[in-house]
Design an enzyme around this catalytic site. Sequence first.
Site, PDB file in Angstrom:
ATOM      1  N   GLY A   1       0.823  -1.219   0.000  1.00 20.03           N
ATOM      2  CA  GLY A   1       0.000   0.000   0.000  1.00 20.03           C
ATOM      3  C   GLY A   1       0.847   1.254   0.000  1.00 20.03           C
TER       4      GLY A   1
ATOM      5  N   GLY B   1      -0.513   4.574  -1.460  1.00 18.48           N
ATOM      6  CA  GLY B   1      -1.649   5.229  -0.810  1.00 18.48           C
ATOM      7  C   GLY B   1      -1.200   6.365   0.099  1.00 18.48           C
ATOM      8  N   GLN B   2      -2.171   7.004   0.753  1.00 17.19           N
ATOM      9  CA  GLN B   2      -1.873   8.146   1.627  1.00 17.19           C
ATOM     10  C   GLN B   2      -0.831   7.787   2.698  1.00 17.19           C
ATOM     11  N   ASP B   3      -1.119   6.747   3.483  1.00 15.20           N
ATOM     12  CA  ASP B   3      -0.234   6.423   4.604  1.00 15.20           C
ATOM     13  C   ASP B   3       1.105   5.885   4.118  1.00 15.20           C
TER      14      ASP B   3
ATOM     15  N   LEU C   1      -0.167  -2.098   4.724  1.00 16.54           N
ATOM     16  CA  LEU C   1      -1.128  -0.997   4.588  1.00 16.54           C
ATOM     17  C   LEU C   1      -2.063  -1.214   3.390  1.00 16.54           C
TER      18      LEU C   1
ATOM     19  N   GLN D   1      -8.375  -2.380   0.026  1.00 13.56           N
ATOM     20  CA  GLN D   1      -9.507  -1.676  -0.594  1.00 13.56           C
ATOM     21  C   GLN D   1     -10.088  -0.945   0.608  1.00 13.56           C
TER      22      GLN D   1
ATOM     23  N   THR E   1      -8.461  -0.742  11.988  1.00 16.73           N
ATOM     24  CA  THR E   1      -9.276   0.472  11.840  1.00 16.73           C
ATOM     25  C   THR E   1     -10.359   0.583  12.911  1.00 16.73           C
TER      26      THR E   1
ATOM     27  N   GLU F   1     -13.226   1.301  12.297  1.00 16.57           N
ATOM     28  CA  GLU F   1     -14.444   0.700  11.740  1.00 16.57           C
ATOM     29  C   GLU F   1     -14.724  -0.666  12.370  1.00 16.57           C
TER      30      GLU F   1
ATOM     31  N   TYR G   1     -15.810  -4.354   4.727  1.00 16.59           N
ATOM     32  CA  TYR G   1     -14.473  -3.816   5.029  1.00 16.59           C
ATOM     33  C   TYR G   1     -14.100  -4.084   6.485  1.00 16.59           C
TER      34      TYR G   1
ATOM     35  N   HIS H   1      -7.758   9.279   9.669  1.00 16.98           N
ATOM     36  CA  HIS H   1      -6.691  10.271   9.521  1.00 16.98           C
ATOM     37  C   HIS H   1      -6.608  10.697   8.056  1.00 16.98           C
TER      38      HIS H   1
ATOM     39  N   ARG I   1      -4.966  12.548   0.976  1.00 20.44           N
ATOM     40  CA  ARG I   1      -6.139  11.698   1.136  1.00 20.44           C
ATOM     41  C   ARG I   1      -6.795  11.443  -0.225  1.00 20.44           C
TER      42      ARG I   1
HETATM   43  P1  NAP Z   1      -5.386   4.300   0.622  1.00 18.52           P
HETATM   44  O1  NAP Z   1      -4.913   5.698   0.387  1.00 18.52           O
HETATM   45  O2  NAP Z   1      -6.694   3.863   0.050  1.00 18.52           O
HETATM   46  O3  NAP Z   1      -4.235   3.322   0.088  1.00 18.52           O
HETATM   47  C1  NAP Z   1      -4.455   1.953  -0.059  1.00 18.52           C
HETATM   48  C2  NAP Z   1      -3.219   1.352  -0.695  1.00 18.52           C
HETATM   49  O4  NAP Z   1      -3.416  -0.060  -0.847  1.00 18.52           O
HETATM   50  C3  NAP Z   1      -2.911   1.892  -2.112  1.00 18.52           C
HETATM   51  O5  NAP Z   1      -1.515   1.945  -2.260  1.00 18.52           O
HETATM   52  C4  NAP Z   1      -3.478   0.800  -2.998  1.00 18.52           C
HETATM   53  O6  NAP Z   1      -2.881   0.750  -4.276  1.00 18.52           O
HETATM   54  C5  NAP Z   1      -3.085  -0.409  -2.181  1.00 18.52           C
HETATM   55  N1  NAP Z   1      -3.810  -1.632  -2.539  1.00 18.52           N
HETATM   56  C6  NAP Z   1      -5.145  -1.833  -2.600  1.00 18.52           C
HETATM   57  N2  NAP Z   1      -5.398  -3.103  -2.916  1.00 18.52           N
HETATM   58  C7  NAP Z   1      -4.207  -3.722  -3.084  1.00 18.52           C
HETATM   59  C8  NAP Z   1      -3.802  -5.028  -3.437  1.00 18.52           C
HETATM   60  N3  NAP Z   1      -4.697  -5.983  -3.682  1.00 18.52           N
HETATM   61  N4  NAP Z   1      -2.471  -5.312  -3.494  1.00 18.52           N
HETATM   62  C9  NAP Z   1      -1.538  -4.342  -3.251  1.00 18.52           C
HETATM   63  N5  NAP Z   1      -1.868  -3.082  -2.930  1.00 18.52           N
HETATM   64  C10 NAP Z   1      -3.184  -2.775  -2.840  1.00 18.52           C
HETATM   65  O7  NAP Z   1      -5.456   3.990   2.182  1.00 18.52           O
HETATM   66  P2  NAP Z   1      -4.761   4.775   3.407  1.00 18.52           P
HETATM   67  O8  NAP Z   1      -5.689   5.820   3.864  1.00 18.52           O
HETATM   68  O9  NAP Z   1      -3.376   5.078   3.064  1.00 18.52           O
HETATM   69  O10 NAP Z   1      -4.806   3.651   4.531  1.00 18.52           O
HETATM   70  C11 NAP Z   1      -3.729   2.719   4.684  1.00 18.52           C
HETATM   71  C12 NAP Z   1      -4.234   1.510   5.443  1.00 18.52           C
HETATM   72  O11 NAP Z   1      -4.747   1.915   6.715  1.00 18.52           O
HETATM   73  C13 NAP Z   1      -5.378   0.767   4.767  1.00 18.52           C
HETATM   74  O12 NAP Z   1      -5.215  -0.591   5.070  1.00 18.52           O
HETATM   75  C14 NAP Z   1      -6.620   1.295   5.460  1.00 18.52           C
HETATM   76  O13 NAP Z   1      -7.652   0.339   5.409  1.00 18.52           O
HETATM   77  C15 NAP Z   1      -6.096   1.503   6.860  1.00 18.52           C
HETATM   78  N6  NAP Z   1      -6.733   2.555   7.643  1.00 18.52           N
HETATM   79  C16 NAP Z   1      -6.835   3.817   7.145  1.00 18.52           C
HETATM   80  C17 NAP Z   1      -7.394   4.812   7.938  1.00 18.52           C
HETATM   81  C18 NAP Z   1      -7.528   6.227   7.444  1.00 18.52           C
HETATM   82  O14 NAP Z   1      -8.287   6.984   8.052  1.00 18.52           O
HETATM   83  N7  NAP Z   1      -6.793   6.630   6.419  1.00 18.52           N
HETATM   84  C19 NAP Z   1      -7.841   4.511   9.243  1.00 18.52           C
HETATM   85  C20 NAP Z   1      -7.693   3.207   9.706  1.00 18.52           C
HETATM   86  C21 NAP Z   1      -7.119   2.238   8.914  1.00 18.52           C
HETATM   87  P3  NAP Z   1      -3.402   1.682  -5.494  1.00 18.52           P
HETATM   88  O15 NAP Z   1      -2.746   3.019  -5.282  1.00 18.52           O
HETATM   89  O16 NAP Z   1      -2.921   0.954  -6.682  1.00 18.52           O
HETATM   90  O17 NAP Z   1      -4.895   1.757  -5.379  1.00 18.52           O
HETATM   91  O1  G4F Z   2     -14.466   9.638   4.614  1.00 20.93           O
HETATM   92  P1  G4F Z   2     -15.228   8.390   4.750  1.00 20.93           P
HETATM   93  O2  G4F Z   2     -15.557   7.644   3.500  1.00 20.93           O
HETATM   94  O3  G4F Z   2     -14.431   7.501   5.787  1.00 20.93           O
HETATM   95  P2  G4F Z   2     -14.867   6.241   6.685  1.00 20.93           P
HETATM   96  O4  G4F Z   2     -16.030   5.517   6.107  1.00 20.93           O
HETATM   97  O5  G4F Z   2     -14.996   6.737   8.091  1.00 20.93           O
HETATM   98  O6  G4F Z   2     -13.600   5.301   6.520  1.00 20.93           O
HETATM   99  C1  G4F Z   2     -12.277   5.828   6.603  1.00 20.93           C
HETATM  100  O7  G4F Z   2     -11.851   5.774   7.936  1.00 20.93           O
HETATM  101  C2  G4F Z   2     -11.754   4.455   8.475  1.00 20.93           C
HETATM  102  C3  G4F Z   2     -11.290   4.588   9.927  1.00 20.93           C
HETATM  103  O8  G4F Z   2     -12.405   4.773  10.746  1.00 20.93           O
HETATM  104  C4  G4F Z   2     -10.765   3.676   7.645  1.00 20.93           C
HETATM  105  F1  G4F Z   2     -10.609   2.441   8.162  1.00 20.93           F
HETATM  106  C5  G4F Z   2     -11.242   3.594   6.214  1.00 20.93           C
HETATM  107  O9  G4F Z   2     -10.269   2.914   5.431  1.00 20.93           O
HETATM  108  C6  G4F Z   2     -11.396   5.004   5.671  1.00 20.93           C
HETATM  109  O10 G4F Z   2     -10.130   5.584   5.595  1.00 20.93           O
HETATM  110  O11 G4F Z   2     -16.622   8.679   5.470  1.00 20.93           O
HETATM  111  C7  G4F Z   2     -16.692   9.302   6.729  1.00 20.93           C
HETATM  112  C8  G4F Z   2     -18.152   9.523   7.084  1.00 20.93           C
HETATM  113  C9  G4F Z   2     -19.019   8.277   6.903  1.00 20.93           C
HETATM  114  O12 G4F Z   2     -19.878   8.162   7.993  1.00 20.93           O
HETATM  115  C10 G4F Z   2     -19.822   8.544   5.641  1.00 20.93           C
HETATM  116  O13 G4F Z   2     -21.112   7.940   5.617  1.00 20.93           O
HETATM  117  O14 G4F Z   2     -18.680  10.490   6.183  1.00 20.93           O
HETATM  118  C11 G4F Z   2     -19.954  10.059   5.733  1.00 20.93           C
HETATM  119  N1  G4F Z   2     -20.213  10.695   4.455  1.00 20.93           N
HETATM  120  C12 G4F Z   2     -21.224  11.592   4.237  1.00 20.93           C
HETATM  121  N2  G4F Z   2     -21.216  11.955   2.962  1.00 20.93           N
HETATM  122  C13 G4F Z   2     -19.568  10.509   3.307  1.00 20.93           C
HETATM  123  C14 G4F Z   2     -20.202  11.302   2.347  1.00 20.93           C
HETATM  124  N3  G4F Z   2     -18.485   9.752   3.008  1.00 20.93           N
HETATM  125  C15 G4F Z   2     -18.035   9.787   1.725  1.00 20.93           C
HETATM  126  N4  G4F Z   2     -16.940   9.063   1.403  1.00 20.93           N
HETATM  127  N5  G4F Z   2     -18.631  10.540   0.757  1.00 20.93           N
HETATM  128  C16 G4F Z   2     -19.718  11.325   1.024  1.00 20.93           C
HETATM  129  O15 G4F Z   2     -20.251  11.992   0.141  1.00 20.93           O
END
Ligand code: NAP
Ligand code: G4F
Length: 330
Positions: free
Chosen positions: A9, A12-14, A81, A84, A126, A128, A149, A179, A184
């Site tokens: 990953g 991606g962002q992280d 990391l 999907q 997460t 979630e 998820y 985060h 993002r």
């Molecule tokens: P992100 O921006 O969606 O990045 C996801 C990364 O995973 C991208 O590099 C993507 O590649 C890669 N990926 C997806 N499917 C893959 C596969 N089958 N094989 C190899 N790589 C694959 O997510 P993020 O926000 O950086 O989050 C990083 C991790 O933390 C994720 O596991 C997410 O579920 C978890 N997380 C995120 C948050 C948050 O708030 N950001 C909070 C809690 C947990 P592509 O660029 O090719 O799509």
């Molecule tokens: O930004 P979201 O899509 O993030 P969500 O669903 O909280 O998930 C993110 O944080 C998780 C950690 O808690 C990660 F594990 C996960 O990978 C991802 O990074 O939505 C945030 C909230 C939700 O409740 C959603 O229903 O915003 C609400 N929302 C309202 N309108 C929307 C929208 N979300 C999205 N994406 N788009 C909208 O138009």
Amino acid sequence: MGKIALITGITGQDGAYLSELLLRKGYEVHGIKRRSSSLNTQRVDRLYDHPSFKLHYGDVTDAINMHQLIAKILPDEIYNLAAQSHVAVSFEMPLYTVNADGTAILGILEAVRLLGLDCKIYQAGTSEMFGNAPAPQNLSTPFMPCSPYACAKVMAHHLMITYRQAYDMHCVNGILFNHESPLRGETFVTRKIVDAAKAIYNGKQNILKLGNLNASRDWGHARDYVRGMWEMMQYQTPEDWILATGQVCTVREFTTKVFAKLDIKLNWVGTGRGEVGMDNSGRILVRVDERYYRPNEVEYLQGDPIKAYELLGWEPQFTLDDLINDMMDA
Ligand code: NAP
Ligand code: G4F
């Protein structure tokens, strides 16, 4: 010799922020990128010429490929990391999401075990996973996942604990609350709101359509959270951790704050799926749109990061306002 890290990953962002951090610390950083017909490495392109930064084609759902890469790279630390990571999309692609976010960690765990490597593994868990369990959510809060998820992430979390206990492997679970950052993905709500507010301000977009405005999230900055990931991995024993700010705001409040940065005061009128946000002249700038609601919603997430604070000395350096400013300035 610096340590060797493997990041799945990484595009991606992280992954991008973690790569920067590890390179600064003297690591050799290897990352897995997916083959794509269009460019998918924009977030790490600026690291491309760094002598300690190397990308490999791969996919975490391909266990043979993961085994080969781990055998070749021989990492000291693996950060899993890859995911999907969009909750709403997981309802449309449940099987793929469970494969990539749940089952795939087995390919990494088995590779490290069968190769007999002394390698730490981080799993990106997460908030979630808590679903609608009562807030504030802490390490004793039961998991109540309510999306494909979240179910997948709960499975990966338990597989990590199983391998930690059964094989004495250094498996670290980070349970991270939302985060965000300028990096993002565009379809997550904070980035969508920031991009739309700027486009509306510049006359390039008329309206922002959102789903559930009442959803409440504990939003922090990704830079703080990747620092926390690394700190968890340096702790003497493999453990489970929570990273969060403890501060919560609704999607509606976040939207109001973002528009206010552009000197636009939003006035909210109506309720539920008929709610709109208007400027002082009565022009509708934000509208609730049924299509952005999810089949199941997590309403309120607020994390308790006390363990990370006490044992790692981790605390967020960015406030919500700092985060919004950083995203607006980008
Ligand atoms: P992100 O921006 O969606 O990045 C996801 C990364 O995973 C991208 O590099 C993507 O590649 C890669 N990926 C997806 N499917 C893959 C596969 N089958 N094989 C190899 N790589 C694959 O997510 P993020 O926000 O950086 O989050 C990083 C991790 O933390 C994720 O596991 C997410 O579920 C978890 N997380 C995120 C948050 C948050 O708030 N950001 C909070 C809690 C947990 P592509 O660029 O090719 O799509
Ligand atoms: O930004 P979201 O899509 O993030 P969500 O669903 O909280 O998930 C993110 O944080 C998780 C950690 O808690 C990660 F594990 C996960 O990978 C991802 O990074 O939505 C945030 C909230 C939700 O409740 C959603 O229903 O915003 C609400 N929302 C309202 N309108 C929307 C929208 N979300 C999205 N994406 N788009 C909208 O138009």
